[in-house]
Design an enzyme around this catalytic site. Structure first.
Site, PDB file in Angstrom:
ATOM      1  N   ASP A   2     -51.146 -23.294  -0.158  1.00 31.63           N
ATOM      2  CA  ASP A   2     -51.092 -23.290  -1.457  1.00 31.63           C
ATOM      3  C   ASP A   2     -52.062 -22.190  -2.014  1.00 31.63           C
ATOM      4  O   ASP A   2     -53.104 -21.908  -1.317  1.00 31.63           O
ATOM      5  CB  ASP A   2     -51.539 -24.797  -2.077  1.00 31.63           C
ATOM      6  CG  ASP A   2     -51.291 -24.810  -3.495  1.00 31.63           C
ATOM      7  OD1 ASP A   2     -50.474 -23.987  -4.191  1.00 31.63           O
ATOM      8  OD2 ASP A   2     -51.769 -25.905  -4.027  1.00 31.63           O
ATOM      9  N   ASN A   8     -39.350 -26.135  -5.166  1.00 30.68           N
ATOM     10  CA  ASN A   8     -39.517 -24.598  -5.685  1.00 30.68           C
ATOM     11  C   ASN A   8     -38.290 -24.116  -6.194  1.00 30.68           C
ATOM     12  O   ASN A   8     -38.504 -22.861  -6.449  1.00 30.68           O
ATOM     13  CB  ASN A   8     -39.922 -23.912  -4.059  1.00 30.68           C
ATOM     14  CG  ASN A   8     -41.646 -24.294  -4.107  1.00 30.68           C
ATOM     15  OD1 ASN A   8     -42.093 -24.251  -2.807  1.00 30.68           O
ATOM     16  ND2 ASN A   8     -42.353 -24.833  -4.997  1.00 30.68           N
TER      17      ASN A   8
END
Length: 237
Positions: free
Chosen positions: A10, A58
């Site tokens: 991340d 995503n």
């Protein structure tokens, strides 16, 4: 030493934004970290390493960013396949079911998995187009198709119908950037995992950071619901 370590990679976009760069350059910078962490895990004796690269959620990102990621992953796979094979690393991809994945990327990934299938140095699992809930739903469908009676369904039987059922439970999850969310990642496998949330963004995460996380893991007492014991084997007060 944890047997299975998973990383939620991340912070790529924020890394780029902090430098007034396009988000895509944050993803490109992440390549160095990926290789650094793989090498550090292998050298430390970690048997299983899983990296969360692209989630089912995503797909909601801009088309241009998705196209860049697909192209980047293909470049990384083709570039580093010889190194991964030489290191004795077995490579697998968890997910890869969405028809929007470019066929040429699918072929390169299939070639990498075939090339490294017999390696036994470390198993690297890349979660790509992955969703933990989807995996659980697919396992339930597999059970129903197999005709397993409801009273015969145990945790072990259910787990055997998950994708890649030989994957051991995750011992340690490292999520960079300081964010503290599960994000639908390997939901079944992380049930008893220890979690660490280093504040460093993924492109700045390096081998010393990874080793520090392993050290922090070893300081924890993993009881799995049991009562802790003292040095003499008696239960603590």
């Amino acid at each position: 030493m944890p047997r299975h370590v998973a990383c939620v990679m991340d912070g790529n976009g924020r890394w780029a934004q902090q430098r007034s760069l396009p988000r895509t350059l944050g993803h490109r910078a992440a390549e160095t970290t990926v290789i650094d962490v793989i090498e550090a895990a292998r050298a430390a004796g970690v048997g299983w390493l899983s990296l969360f690269a692209f989630s089912t959620e995503n797909w909601r990102r801009p088309d241009t960013e998705i196209a860049f990621l697909m192209h980047l992953v293909r470049l990384v796979v083709r570039k580093h396949a010889p190194l991964l094979h030489a290191r004795g690393i077995r490579c697998r991809f968890l997910g890869m079911t969405d028809p929007r994945i470019p066929p040429e990327l699918g072929r390169d990934i299939a070639d990498l998995m075939t090339l490294t299938a017999r390696n036994r140095g470390m198993t690297l699992t890349v979660a790509f187009d992955h969703g933990g809930r989807r995996d659980i739903v697919e396992a339930a469908r597999s059970l129903m198709r197999s005709g397993v009676p409801a009273e015969d369904v145990t945790e072990e039987v259910f787990a055997a119908h998950l994708p890649m059922p030989d994957t051991p439970d995750v011992d340690l999850v490292i999520r960079t950037s300081g964010e503290q969310r599960i994000s639908n990642f390997m939901l079944w496998q992380v049930a008893y995992a220890e979690w660490l949330f280093p504040p460093v963004l993924w492109p700045d995460f390096r081998a010393p950071d990874f080793l520090q996380c392993l050290h922090a893991y070893r300081q924890r007492e993993r009881r799995f619901g049991a009562v802790p014991t003292n040095e003499n084997g008696a239960t603590s007060p």
